[in-house]
Scaffold this motif. Sequence first.
Motif, mmCIF file in Angstrom:
data_model
loop_
_atom_site.group_PDB
_atom_site.id
_atom_site.type_symbol
_atom_site.label_atom_id
_atom_site.label_comp_id
_atom_site.label_asym_id
_atom_site.label_seq_id
_atom_site.Cartn_x
_atom_site.Cartn_y
_atom_site.Cartn_z
ATOM 1 N N ASP A 512 0.841 -1.192 0.000
ATOM 2 C CA ASP A 512 0.000 0.000 0.000
ATOM 3 C C ASP A 512 0.880 1.247 0.000
ATOM 4 O O ASP A 512 2.112 1.163 0.097
ATOM 5 C CB ASP A 512 -0.940 -0.007 1.204
ATOM 6 C CG ASP A 512 -0.201 -0.108 2.535
ATOM 7 O OD1 ASP A 512 0.992 0.265 2.590
ATOM 8 O OD2 ASP A 512 -0.800 -0.572 3.518
ATOM 9 N N PRO A 513 0.276 2.451 -0.133
ATOM 10 C CA PRO A 513 1.084 3.680 -0.206
ATOM 11 C C PRO A 513 2.009 3.893 0.982
ATOM 12 O O PRO A 513 3.104 4.439 0.825
ATOM 13 C CB PRO A 513 0.016 4.777 -0.299
ATOM 14 C CG PRO A 513 -1.152 4.109 -0.934
ATOM 15 C CD PRO A 513 -1.151 2.717 -0.400
ATOM 16 N N GLU A 514 1.596 3.471 2.173
ATOM 17 C CA GLU A 514 2.469 3.650 3.331
ATOM 18 C C GLU A 514 3.753 2.841 3.183
ATOM 19 O O GLU A 514 4.856 3.324 3.490
ATOM 20 C CB GLU A 514 1.729 3.235 4.605
ATOM 21 C CG GLU A 514 2.531 3.494 5.879
ATOM 22 C CD GLU A 514 1.746 3.151 7.127
ATOM 23 O OE1 GLU A 514 2.229 3.474 8.229
ATOM 24 O OE2 GLU A 514 0.651 2.562 6.998
ATOM 25 N N SER A 517 5.902 4.440 0.325
ATOM 26 C CA SER A 517 6.562 5.692 0.723
ATOM 27 C C SER A 517 7.813 5.410 1.551
ATOM 28 O O SER A 517 8.816 6.117 1.433
ATOM 29 C CB SER A 517 5.584 6.570 1.510
ATOM 30 O OG SER A 517 5.233 5.961 2.750
ATOM 31 N N ARG A 547 2.598 9.446 0.251
ATOM 32 C CA ARG A 547 2.032 10.020 1.480
ATOM 33 C C ARG A 547 0.739 10.759 1.175
ATOM 34 O O ARG A 547 -0.208 10.734 1.986
ATOM 35 C CB ARG A 547 3.042 10.955 2.119
ATOM 36 C CG ARG A 547 4.244 10.247 2.740
ATOM 37 C CD ARG A 547 5.292 11.243 3.197
ATOM 38 N NE ARG A 547 4.733 12.196 4.152
ATOM 39 C CZ ARG A 547 5.290 13.369 4.445
ATOM 40 N NH1 ARG A 547 6.411 13.739 3.834
ATOM 41 N NH2 ARG A 547 4.729 14.170 5.332
ATOM 42 N N ASP A 550 -1.927 8.165 0.907
ATOM 43 C CA ASP A 550 -2.057 7.263 2.042
ATOM 44 C C ASP A 550 -3.201 7.731 2.941
ATOM 45 O O ASP A 550 -3.087 8.749 3.636
ATOM 46 C CB ASP A 550 -0.742 7.220 2.821
ATOM 47 C CG ASP A 550 -0.816 6.284 4.018
ATOM 48 O OD1 ASP A 550 -1.733 5.444 4.054
ATOM 49 O OD2 ASP A 550 0.042 6.401 4.912
#
Length: 692
Positions: A512-514, A517, A547, A550
């Motif tokens: 996922d984006p977290e 990042s 971020r 997210d």
Amino acid sequence: MSTPPTPQPSAPSWTHCAQDAEPSVDPIGCRGIHVPGHTACLAHLSAGDRHAYLAGLAPHSDIDCRGTSFTEDLLGQLLSAFRDPITGKPQMGTVRFGESEFSGTASFDGVQFFGTASFDDAQFSGDATFDGAQFSGRAWFDGAQFSGRAWFDEAQFSSRAWFREVQFSGRAWFDGVQFSGNARFLDAQFSRDAWFDGAQFSGDATFDRAQFSGDARFNKAQFSGDAGLHGAQFSGNAFFDRAQFSGDAWFDGAQFSGNAFFDRAQFSGDAGFRETQFSGDAWFEGAQFSGDAWLGEAQFSSKARFDRVRFAAATALGPFVCAETVDLSGAVFEAPVTMEIAARMVRCERTRWESTATVRLRYATADLSHAVLSAPVAFTSHPAPFTTRPGIHVDESRLSGLHSGVRVSSIQGVDAGHLVLTDTDLTDCLFSGAFHLDQLRLEGRITFASAPTGWHRRGVRPARWTRRRTLAEEHHWRAQTAGQPTSPPGHPLSPSQWRPGPNHPEPSLTPDPEDVSALYRQLRKAFEDSKNEPGAADFYYGECEMRRHDRTGTPTSERRLLWGYWLLSGYGLRASRAFTWLLAAMSMTVLLLMGTGLPTHDPVPATTGTLHGSKISVRTSTPDPALHGGWSQHMTWDRAEKALRVAVNSVVFRSSGQNLTTSGTYVEMASRLLEPILLALGVLAVRGRIKR
């Protein structure tokens, strides 16, 4: 042209029987040696003379039967004469069966040869069995021909055993045979299967230029001395599973047309496979190389599997060529090693390097998932074909048509603090799960995935992705969230699309984006630590992008702030965007000032006075700037020049000193706050691209 006459066979060197000789057809006749005291060979003695001669033989006696033709019955009579009454086994001294012919089944099962046993050039027309035979002296089978099957199971050769140029037309069994001396099978020909399972070679074993037309089985064979198979040809499958090579093992120039199995084999000395050709799969799974493993110029037409192999002292591996996959999964390298491999795929999943290593690759896609690096390990793309000798290049024709560059598909689970990647393509590389990515060293020309190119629709408006270097994980997440379908096999994905991942479209298996990042942040630091600030810029952009998207780990207020940061300047990295906004802000300032901010005329101060007796009171007042007239009167070049000065001064945070209306004053205040920020963002973006 006339056909030359067939050469007549020469007479043997011994006094021969000459039975059935015909001057015009066969001037030599029977080649059997004379029985002592007679003028005929054992096969042509009269029944009475043969019986008398055999009756005079005893265990351990010597016998010379060179050139004699044996039937099953005659051979049985001869062996019965040597049978020991206690053991029940024939016991022979020095025997000479050179050039003898054995018709039917020739059974020497359990025979004990206490002297030299010579079967040079013997011909076995039927099956030949030597199961359990014991050769206490030297055994010579040079040039022998076995037309039927040959059994030597559990035979024991206490001295030298020579099978040079022997021909096995049927199957040959040597299971459990013991060679206490040197065993030579030079130029031997095995037309059917040859089984040496469990054979023990206490001396040197030489199979140079031997030809195995069927399967060759050496499972669990033990080679205590050197094993030489230079130039051997294996037309069928070759099995060396769990074989033990205590000395050096040389397969240089050997050809394996079928599959070659060396699973769990143990090479205690050096192992040479130079210029060896593997046309089928080569399996070395679980093998152990205690010495050097020489693979220079080896050619693998199919897979080369070295999974779970232990290299205890190998200092060099290659250069060799593999048309498909070289599998080093679970392999262990205990000493410093240099590897040179040209292959389509190199798998190093869970491979462990306990010392330094340099891996030079060509054409390959390398998978380093969960590899264990205890010391610095460098993977580099070799720009030119490998060489083994000055001016001699390794043949890479099996990989013709492929790009010679090197791609890395995964470093998941790797402690990247010891990893160096040079001149590699990381377009599809998976970084998720790696440790110490901020210490990863990236040198030379490193290629990352690019954002999709071209225009696309974002709602109802056209848009295009910012050109930048991206990670494969971002591609996978964006393709998954967009519901993008995977492309059919053999159809490349359009460059205007994000590339789906291997677990597409399963969201639980897609970072996922977290997570993404965090990857961008660590790789950005790796670039910054190597003083490559421009190279780190794209990773800072990617970090901010993830971020901004997210929704679990980044607060809403922070995401909105990031959205504004992206919109105004591309996170301080897109100078064109910041300067475009600056130009737009200055243009808006000029328009607002021309329309509402600049007065029609500069106000003229008015002075009035009042006389009070002998005193005069004077007061000067300036009227508020006023705007009169229509829109056409506001849009003049003179007013544009004044407004432009105000806007330019606002950029550098200065007051223009121009008389303004109330609304103009507020416009100037806003421009003095916003425009310097936009200028600073533009300068920051330029600095981020040129800083060293």
